[in-house]
Design a protein around this motif. Structure first.
Motif, PDB file in Angstrom:
ATOM      1  N   ALA A 128      15.231 -23.942  45.524  1.00  0.00           N
ATOM      2  CA  ALA A 128      13.851 -24.404  45.369  1.00  0.00           C
ATOM      3  C   ALA A 128      13.719 -25.879  45.717  1.00  0.00           C
ATOM      4  N   ALA A 129      14.767 -26.663  45.499  1.00  0.00           N
ATOM      5  CA  ALA A 129      14.733 -28.096  45.803  1.00  0.00           C
ATOM      6  C   ALA A 129      14.551 -28.350  47.303  1.00  0.00           C
ATOM      7  N   GLU A 130      14.887 -27.395  48.146  1.00  0.00           N
ATOM      8  CA  GLU A 130      14.762 -27.537  49.598  1.00  0.00           C
ATOM      9  C   GLU A 130      13.414 -27.036  50.119  1.00  0.00           C
ATOM     10  N   LEU A 131      12.616 -26.442  49.234  1.00  0.00           N
ATOM     11  CA  LEU A 131      11.388 -25.778  49.651  1.00  0.00           C
ATOM     12  C   LEU A 131      10.368 -26.729  50.268  1.00  0.00           C
ATOM     13  N   ASP A 132      10.107 -27.875  49.649  1.00  0.00           N
ATOM     14  CA  ASP A 132       9.097 -28.799  50.179  1.00  0.00           C
ATOM     15  C   ASP A 132       9.432 -29.236  51.602  1.00  0.00           C
ATOM     16  N   ARG A 133      10.664 -29.650  51.810  1.00  0.00           N
ATOM     17  CA  ARG A 133      11.081 -30.112  53.141  1.00  0.00           C
ATOM     18  C   ARG A 133      10.967 -28.972  54.159  1.00  0.00           C
ATOM     19  N   TYR A 134      11.432 -27.784  53.771  1.00  0.00           N
ATOM     20  CA  TYR A 134      11.387 -26.636  54.664  1.00  0.00           C
ATOM     21  C   TYR A 134       9.938 -26.283  55.037  1.00  0.00           C
ATOM     22  N   LEU A 135       9.062 -26.187  54.042  1.00  0.00           N
ATOM     23  CA  LEU A 135       7.672 -25.817  54.307  1.00  0.00           C
ATOM     24  C   LEU A 135       6.966 -26.864  55.159  1.00  0.00           C
ATOM     25  N   ARG A 136       7.198 -28.135  54.868  1.00  0.00           N
ATOM     26  CA  ARG A 136       6.555 -29.200  55.653  1.00  0.00           C
ATOM     27  C   ARG A 136       6.979 -29.104  57.119  1.00  0.00           C
ATOM     28  N   GLU A 137       8.269 -28.989  57.354  1.00  0.00           N
ATOM     29  CA  GLU A 137       8.779 -28.878  58.730  1.00  0.00           C
ATOM     30  C   GLU A 137       8.221 -27.623  59.409  1.00  0.00           C
ATOM     31  N   LEU A 138       8.242 -26.507  58.713  1.00  0.00           N
ATOM     32  CA  LEU A 138       7.765 -25.245  59.270  1.00  0.00           C
ATOM     33  C   LEU A 138       6.284 -25.322  59.626  1.00  0.00           C
ATOM     34  N   MET A 139       5.472 -25.793  58.709  1.00  0.00           N
ATOM     35  CA  MET A 139       4.021 -25.820  58.917  1.00  0.00           C
ATOM     36  C   MET A 139       3.616 -26.828  59.992  1.00  0.00           C
ATOM     37  N   HIS A 140       4.271 -27.974  60.025  1.00  0.00           N
ATOM     38  CA  HIS A 140       3.890 -28.997  61.002  1.00  0.00           C
ATOM     39  C   HIS A 140       4.384 -28.689  62.405  1.00  0.00           C
ATOM     40  N   ASN A 141       5.381 -27.843  62.535  1.00  0.00           N
ATOM     41  CA  ASN A 141       5.886 -27.470  63.853  1.00  0.00           C
ATOM     42  C   ASN A 141       5.434 -26.090  64.288  1.00  0.00           C
ATOM     43  N   ALA A 142       4.667 -25.420  63.461  1.00  0.00           N
ATOM     44  CA  ALA A 142       4.218 -24.062  63.772  1.00  0.00           C
ATOM     45  C   ALA A 142       3.123 -24.073  64.832  1.00  0.00           C
ATOM     46  N   ALA A 143       3.094 -23.031  65.606  1.00  0.00           N
ATOM     47  CA  ALA A 143       1.992 -22.833  66.539  1.00  0.00           C
ATOM     48  C   ALA A 143       0.714 -22.665  65.722  1.00  0.00           C
ATOM     49  N   PRO A 144      -0.389 -23.245  66.182  1.00  0.00           N
ATOM     50  CA  PRO A 144      -1.633 -23.154  65.403  1.00  0.00           C
ATOM     51  C   PRO A 144      -2.005 -21.733  64.995  1.00  0.00           C
ATOM     52  N   GLU A 145      -1.779 -20.763  65.882  1.00  0.00           N
ATOM     53  CA  GLU A 145      -2.135 -19.381  65.582  1.00  0.00           C
ATOM     54  C   GLU A 145      -1.235 -18.751  64.519  1.00  0.00           C
ATOM     55  N   THR A 146      -0.097 -19.364  64.235  1.00  0.00           N
ATOM     56  CA  THR A 146       0.819 -18.780  63.257  1.00  0.00           C
ATOM     57  C   THR A 146       0.609 -19.326  61.850  1.00  0.00           C
ATOM     58  N   LEU A 147      -0.167 -20.375  61.695  1.00  0.00           N
ATOM     59  CA  LEU A 147      -0.334 -20.979  60.371  1.00  0.00           C
ATOM     60  C   LEU A 147      -0.851 -19.986  59.334  1.00  0.00           C
ATOM     61  N   GLU A 148      -1.862 -19.239  59.684  1.00  0.00           N
ATOM     62  CA  GLU A 148      -2.414 -18.266  58.732  1.00  0.00           C
ATOM     63  C   GLU A 148      -1.365 -17.218  58.349  1.00  0.00           C
TER      64      GLU A 148
END
Length: 133
Positions: free
Chosen positions: A85-105
């Motif tokens: 769980a301690a890695e979750l914030d970093r993982y989600l931030r990286e994932l969401m900011h590098n995701a294709a716009p259509e994949t965010l939802e």
């Protein structure tokens, strides 16, 4: 006129990337540059042998390497949560900011379902807000 997949200046994609000139599904994404995907100096794109434009930096456009145009593939996204769980914030931030716009939802829906299952102690809304800010 058809809108390009990526628009605006805030994205990491190269200026000549097909994602800045074509809509999603009208180009392929390769893992890396290759001699099998020759560069065309007339427009700056790389192409498959069949003439399909190819992005060669999947991490910059937030798409998995796939033959989207060549094989007529639809867009998918997969959330793979970290072990701790301690890695979750970093993982989600990286994932969401590098995701294709259509994949965010898609990713947000997956996170809303999976985070409480894997990390019941984590408030999913708070985690997503931190990731998206």
């Amino acid at each position: 006129m058809v809108e390009a997949f990526l628009t605006g200046d805030g994205h990491r994609a190269c200026g000549i990337c097909p994602s800045r000139h074509f809509p999603l599904g009208e180009f392929d994404v390769a893992e890396r540059p290759s001699k099998d995907l020759p560069f065309d100096p007339r427009d700056g794109h790389r192409y498959t042998a069949a003439g399909v434009p190819v992005c060669v930096h999947p991490e910059k456009v937030g798409l998995s390497p796939r033959r989207y145009k060549t094989d007529g593939l639809s867009l998918t996204a997969e959330l793979v949560l970290p072990q701790e769980a301690a890695e979750l914030d970093r993982y989600l931030r990286e994932l969401m900011h590098n995701a294709a716009p259509e994949t965010l939802e898609i990713l947000i829906d997956q996170a809303t379902q999976e985070i409480p299952r894997v990390f019941p102690e984590v408030d999913v809304i708070t985690a997503l807000r931190r990731a998206l800010n």
